[in-house]
Design an enzyme around this catalytic site. Structure first.
Site, PDB file in Angstrom:
ATOM      1  N   CYS A   1      64.579 -29.593  13.345  1.00 52.82           N
ATOM      2  CA  CYS A   1      65.988 -30.768  13.442  1.00 52.82           C
ATOM      3  C   CYS A   1      66.235 -31.476  14.125  1.00 52.82           C
ATOM      4  CB  CYS A   1      66.567 -30.350  11.976  1.00 52.82           C
ATOM      5  SG  CYS A   1      67.334 -28.342  12.773  1.00 52.82           S
TER       6      CYS A   1
ATOM      7  N   ASP B   1      71.281 -37.189   8.852  1.00 50.68           N
ATOM      8  CA  ASP B   1      70.170 -35.611   8.575  1.00 50.68           C
ATOM      9  C   ASP B   1      68.821 -35.925   9.048  1.00 50.68           C
ATOM     10  OD1 ASP B   1      69.932 -33.315   7.409  1.00 50.68           O
ATOM     11  OD2 ASP B   1      70.679 -33.376   6.375  1.00 50.68           O
TER      12      ASP B   1
ATOM     13  N   HIS C   1      66.737 -34.099   8.491  1.00 47.85           N
ATOM     14  CA  HIS C   1      66.462 -33.061   7.531  1.00 47.85           C
ATOM     15  C   HIS C   1      65.764 -33.384   6.023  1.00 47.85           C
ATOM     16  CE1 HIS C   1      69.484 -30.125   9.355  1.00 47.85           C
ATOM     17  NE2 HIS C   1      68.408 -29.326   9.721  1.00 47.85           N
TER      18      HIS C   1
END
Lengths: 484, 621
Positions: B453, B577, B579
């Site tokens: 990440c 994000d 992820h």
């Protein structure tokens, strides 16, 4: 299933006439092949071969053209069909093709002879079809050819007057003869749609230093193939509208109005439908950009001007057929001019520097089958719906020469009206001054313009008939004699 | 004296005032929208010394070649000649203003004629006597009746325009005996004249060329029979786009923020009019032999045109034709620059959307010439366009992102566009400036689920520096990032190719090593403390505008913006994000919150957080 061929009445009469002479002949079949039916508008005997008494070695193997012949050549008729020179017939086919508007093509070969001679010439005739195909497609790869590669072989037995019609697929050397149906259309003949346009062009060609194209013609062909690529991607509108390729060219609405008129008005059914087309040449955008390509050139060529485009398609043609026909005509006409120019003088001297301006011949048209003149009413030839053929004339040529050339090569009896559709820049007094050209070719009469021409010249056939045979050979090879 | 109003955003006015103006008199053009033949909005200015009004046409063309088709020169910029004139402007002394403008502009009708307008704007700029020497401005309109006052609408929302993008390559073959500057220039001039002569026959194609638009305004194509304005074209475009999408993804809402330009193509009508045969001759062949130098080069036209829905088809074809002709001129100028060195470079077109102007800017750069070599050219352009002289906003890497939803490699661009603002009362919102691409787990056919990440967040930051023109370096892969950390001695060689996490500090090391970008840090002892950094983040986005990487616990995220109320202390974070493991589907990404506004609950209240705030390096333009 064999092909279905529809011949016009004119063709039948022509065959009848030849049969009366009781001699053997061979010649080309002119017409249009389509997915449904094939149309034959005309047959033209191949003139007898000539031999050049002065020199025989000038055969240009590249173009397949005959030797450049001098005035001393004489007609030599082979003893039989079998002894015919394939090359001679192919050359005839090539020269006839130049005279055809887009849509019309040399679609086959006919032979008329006693049964025994026909029988022994079977292999030869088949071979000639392949040879014609090879000649017509050589150096012209960029001209869109139809997808149909079947060619017609029509044989007429002088003894029984029986006709045999077969087709051969010339794209396949092993292809067998396929029987075909030959029908004569009576009463009115096929309806043709004429497509017309005038296209202005400016084609630049740079001939690379290491190019093997040593003749002007080869150099021009190099440039034309790029242009052809663009023309192939062009958009063509018909009467100002953009239509799907698969649509019929003549819409139902149009058919109705035409049909109504024909019923009411009587004889003039074959009134020619003429449609104007527009060419839109694309500026194609590449995905990736690259640095300019620098190279050395031995020559730079520019072809600049406007040409008249005409094509004929059957009234049952699709929009796609029509577009193909006009594209073909544009490219065929361009190539024809270049070929004719280069046949007259192929000009490249290695290492020579300087600039020249050449004035290729301009296009003119005439009816393939002359409609009745004013006098006798014989042979009301409505046949062909008035398809036209064309020829190219140099500035220093006389119209009479053109007329006789058409008569000879297309084997027609009379050529009435020559329609001069294009104007040579040489006709303009101011042209040479206006142009920013550094040099003007000495071959041409650009500096001394001709007096104005009438736009059409009426023919007075008869007077010149006596001379035909003598000069025919010269026309066939397109030897142009300057008045110098 | 009739007043009329013109829309000028504060932003544009500030940009113009921030330009490097010097001297007095006529100093430039105002560019903007016209409705009828009256200026309606000013979207940019073009600084240029207009010395000779006889050459105004070239100046106008040169200026307009840098703007989208549809934009016009709507006025001039005047620097008053003396204190007395400035005083008359400040005091609204009409006689004094008349005197000054008449002296600078001469006869008004020249300007009205040249711009083709019935009103021409005149922006006067003068420096304050105060130490800051800031520029002040006043705007007037000149017409046949004289000088009128103009009211400026500062915050009018202009109607969105329909954008079209025409691409067409014009091939050129240039043969000269020697590649000398003179011969190349002469050959180029000849080609330009040829193209100008042809340009009347240019025809424009739309929708896979099922529709052709002539310059007369005549439109051909079965779909287009009843069309009369650009609105009809746009309607058809939406229908086609809708049928392509096939209802599988409802892209509603997003299309309001981003609309791909309508593609246009160009043709040359080769058919000449039969009636004008007198001027048309059968072809001749010019043949020049010798040892020639030949250059084959394509001019890749890439023209943007912004038009209003109500514009007629004739208006549209006129806008396309004049934009094409302006750009052809710019391509030849670009070619000519290098004739001195006996070389030609393919001109390449770049479009920029700049926060300083209300209309995109178009620049033609020579292919194959480095950014460093082009710096003087960019300096000049910055000056022309009144852009700040310390930001690299016109580098090639900054171009064209606004025309696409994805970067060339398929990464989505600016995924936050189209999100609605967070529901915080009396908050101000500051967002990332410019363009970035969304990098997340599983991209590039590389499985970094559960460990990559921070690498992905770093990639997003690198994309920002690339798309803002700070670097031409490609976005680094995981391996390249790991290698960089080894190279600086932070990690051992066995780290390369491993699946080890990195954190905020590693991100800053890599930025420093690969992009020479330094970073500031904010450390908070717990997620709950993040509510106290609102003002700092606001300042960061306002001044730096770079994406922020935040690492805490085992997670890394990218912060793209912040919404903060000084009054209540309420705060919301715009989070990207990394992820996310799915495909590049913007609808999913926005609806499922992979890119979205998050409140304080988003953070792990007990984890320690480090924020890495990349700083814009100070570079030249």
């Amino acid at each position: 299933m064999g092909r279905s061929i529809i011949a016009e009445e004119y063709v039948e009469k022509y065959i009848e006439k030849l049969l009366k002479e009781n001699k053997w002949y061979t010649g080309v079949i002119i017409g249009q092949l389509t997915a449904q039916k094939d149309f034959v508008v005309h047959l033209a005997r191949t003139p007898d071969p000539v031999e050049d008494e002065v020199s025989e070695e000038n055969v240009d193997d590249d173009t397949g053209d005959a030797a450049v012949l001098t005035k001393k050549s004489k007609a030599v008729r082979p003893a039989s069909l079998e002894e015919l020179d394939e090359k001679w017939v192919s050359t005839h086919a090539k020269q006839v093709t130049r005279m055809l508007p887009g849509g019309l093509n040399v679609v086959g070969l006919f032979a008329i002879a006693p049964p025994a001679m026909l029988k022994s010439a079977q292999a030869k005739l088949r071979q000639m079809l392949f040879s014609i195909h090879k000649t017509l497609s050589r150096n012209t790869a960029f001209i869109p050819a139809g997808e149909i590669t079947d060619r017609i072989l029509l044989q007429i037995d002088t003894a029984t007057k029986r006709m045999t019609c077969v087709t051969v697929n010339v794209a396949d050397v092993k292809s067998a003869l396929t029987p075909a149906e030959w029908k004569v259309q009576t009463g009115g003949g096929q309806r043709w749609v004429r497509l017309t346009s005038q296209v202005s062009l400016d084609i630049p060609v740079a001939v690379a230093s290491d190019s093997k194209s040593l003749t002007l013609l080869k150099q021009l062909q190099g440039g034309l193939s790029d242009y052809a690529n663009t023309v192939g991607k062009s958009i063509v509108t018909i009467e100002g509208s953009l239509r799907e390729d698969s649509e019929p060219l003549i819409t139902n609405a149009e058919k109705k109005t035409k049909g109504g008129k024909a019923k009411g008005g009587g004889s003039q059914d074959a009134a020619l439908v003429s449609k104007s087309v527009n060419f839109y040449l694309p500026f194609i955008s590449a995905e990736n950009h690259s640095a300019p390509v620098m190279s050395k050139s031995q020559a730079s060529i520019n072809m600049v001007g406007a040409i008249v485009v005409r094509a004929y398609v059957s009234a049952r043609a699709t929009v796609g057929d029509a577009i193909q026909a006009v594209r073909t005509d544009l490219l065929r006409s361009l190539l024809a001019r270049c070929e004719l120019l280069c046949e007259e003088f192929d000009v490249i001297e290695p290492g020579k520097q300087g600039s020249e301006v050449y004035d290729p011949p301009v296009r003119l048209f005439c009816r393939l089958h002359a409609t009745e003149g004013g006098g006798e009413g014989k042979g009301a030839s409505s046949a062909g719906g008035g398809v036209e053929v064309c020829d190219y004339v140099f500035q220093d040529e006389k119209k009479e020469e053109v007329r006789q050339r058409i008569q000879e090569l297309l084997d027609v009896e009379e050529v009435t009206t020559l329609e001069e559709t294009e104007k040579s820049p040489a006709e303009d007094d101011n042209w040479s001054c206006q142009s920013s050209l550094s040099a003007i070719s000495s071959h041409q009469s650009l500096a001394s313009p001709n007096p104005a021409h009438d736009s059409t010249i009426k023919a007075y056939v008869g007077a010149a008939v006596g001379g035909i045979v003598a000069v025919a050979a010269t026309w066939l090879s397109y030897m142009y004699i300057n008045d110098e | 004296m009739a007043n009329y109003s013109v829309a000028v955003s504060l932003n544009v006015l500030e940009t113009i005032k921030g330009g490097q103006w010097s001297g007095t008199g006529l100093k430039g053009f105002l560019v903007g929208d016209v409705s009828g033949s009256v200026p309606r909005a000013v979207t940019a200015a073009w600084q240029s010394n207009l010395i000779d009004t006889n050459e105004l046409k070239e100046d106008i063309d040169q200026c307009l070649a840098h703007f989208t088709g549809g934009q016009q020169v709507v006025g001039v910029v005047v620097i008053p000649s003396n204190a007395k004139s400035i005083k008359s402007i400040q005091d609204k002394d009409q006689a004094g203003i008349d005197r000054e403008l008449e002296e600078v502009l001469g006869a008004f009708d020249v300007w009205l004629d040249q711009f083709g307008l019935t009103q021409v704007l005149c922006l006067c700029l003068w420096q304050e006597t105060s130490p800051e020497k800031k520029f002040q401005s006043a705007i007037f309109a000149i017409s046949e009746d004289g000088i009128n006052n103009v009211e400026i609408e500062f915050d009018s929302k202009p109607k969105p325009k329909i954008r079209m993008r025409l691409k067409a390559d014009i091939p050129l073959i240039i043969s000269t005996e020697a590649n000398t500057e003179e011969q190349l220039k002469a050959a180029l001039d000849q080609e330009l004249v040829k193209l100008q002569n042809q340009s009347g026959n240019f025809v424009f194609g739309f929708f896979n060329n099922s529709v052709l638009l002539h310059q007369s305004g005549a439109i051909v194509g079965s779909a287009a029979e009843s069309w009369s304005s650009c609105k009809d074209i746009y309607k058809h475009f939406l229908e086609e786009a809708g049928s392509v999408a096939g209802g599988t993804s409802k892209k509603k809402g997003i299309s309001a923020f981003f609309q791909a330009p309508i593609a246009a193509f160009m043709f040359r009508l080769a058919t000449t009019d039969f009636s004008s045969t007198s001027s048309q001759y059968a072809p001749i062949i010019r043949h020049q032999t010798g040892t020639l130098k030949t250059t084959t080069v394509n001019l890749p036209l890439d023209v943007l045109v912004d038009v209003e829905e109500s514009m007629s088809l004739k208006g549209l074809s006129g806008a396309l034709a004049s934009a094409v002709s302006c750009q052809i001129g710019a391509h030849f100028e670009c070619l000519k620059v290098y004739t001195q060195r006996q070389e030609l470079h393919t001109p390449e077109v770049f479009h920029f959307q700049l926060p300083y102007l209300d209309t995109p800017v178009t620049v033609v750069y020579p292919f194959g010439v480095s950014e460093e070599e082009l710096e003087p050219e960019r300096q000049i352009l910055h000056r022309h366009l009144c852009l700040p002289t310390s930001l690299p906003v016109l580098r090639r890497g900054c171009a064209n992102h606004f025309l696409h939803r994805t970067a060339p490699a398929g990464y989505l661009l600016n995924t936050h566009l189209g999100l609605s603002d967070p529901p915080i009362k009396s908050a101000r919102t500051c967002l990332v400036q410019g363009f970035y691409s969304y990098h997340h787990y599983m991209q590039d056919r590389f499985n970094d689920d559960k460990w990559g990440c921070a690498y992905r967040s770093l990639q997003t930051i690198c994309s920002w520096f690339k798309y803002q023109g700070y670097t031409t370096r490609d976005i680094p892969t995981h391996r390249e990032i790991q290698q960089a950390l080894c190279d600086i001695g932070d990690k051992e060689q066995k780290f390369v190719g491993s699946r080890q996490w990195i954190g905020s500090f590693e991100v800053s090391f890599v930025l420093d090593h690969l992009l020479q970008v330094t970073s500031k840090f904010i450390n908070v002892g717990s997620g709950a403390e993040l509510s106290t950094v609102g003002q700092q983040l606001m300042d960061h986005f306002a001044t730096q505008g770079t994406p922020i990487m935040i690492g805490g616990g085992v997670l890394a995220h990218t912060i793209l913006g912040v919404s903060y109320s000084e009054l209540s202390g309420d705060i919301s974070f715009l989070i990207l994000d990394p992820h996310y493991t799915g495909g590049e589907d913007l609808r999913v990404i926005q609806e499922k919150g992979w890119c979205g506004w998050k409140d304080m609950n988003f953070w792990n209240q007990s984890a320690h957080y480090n924020l890495c705030l990349p700083q814009r390096p100070s570079v030249s333009v």
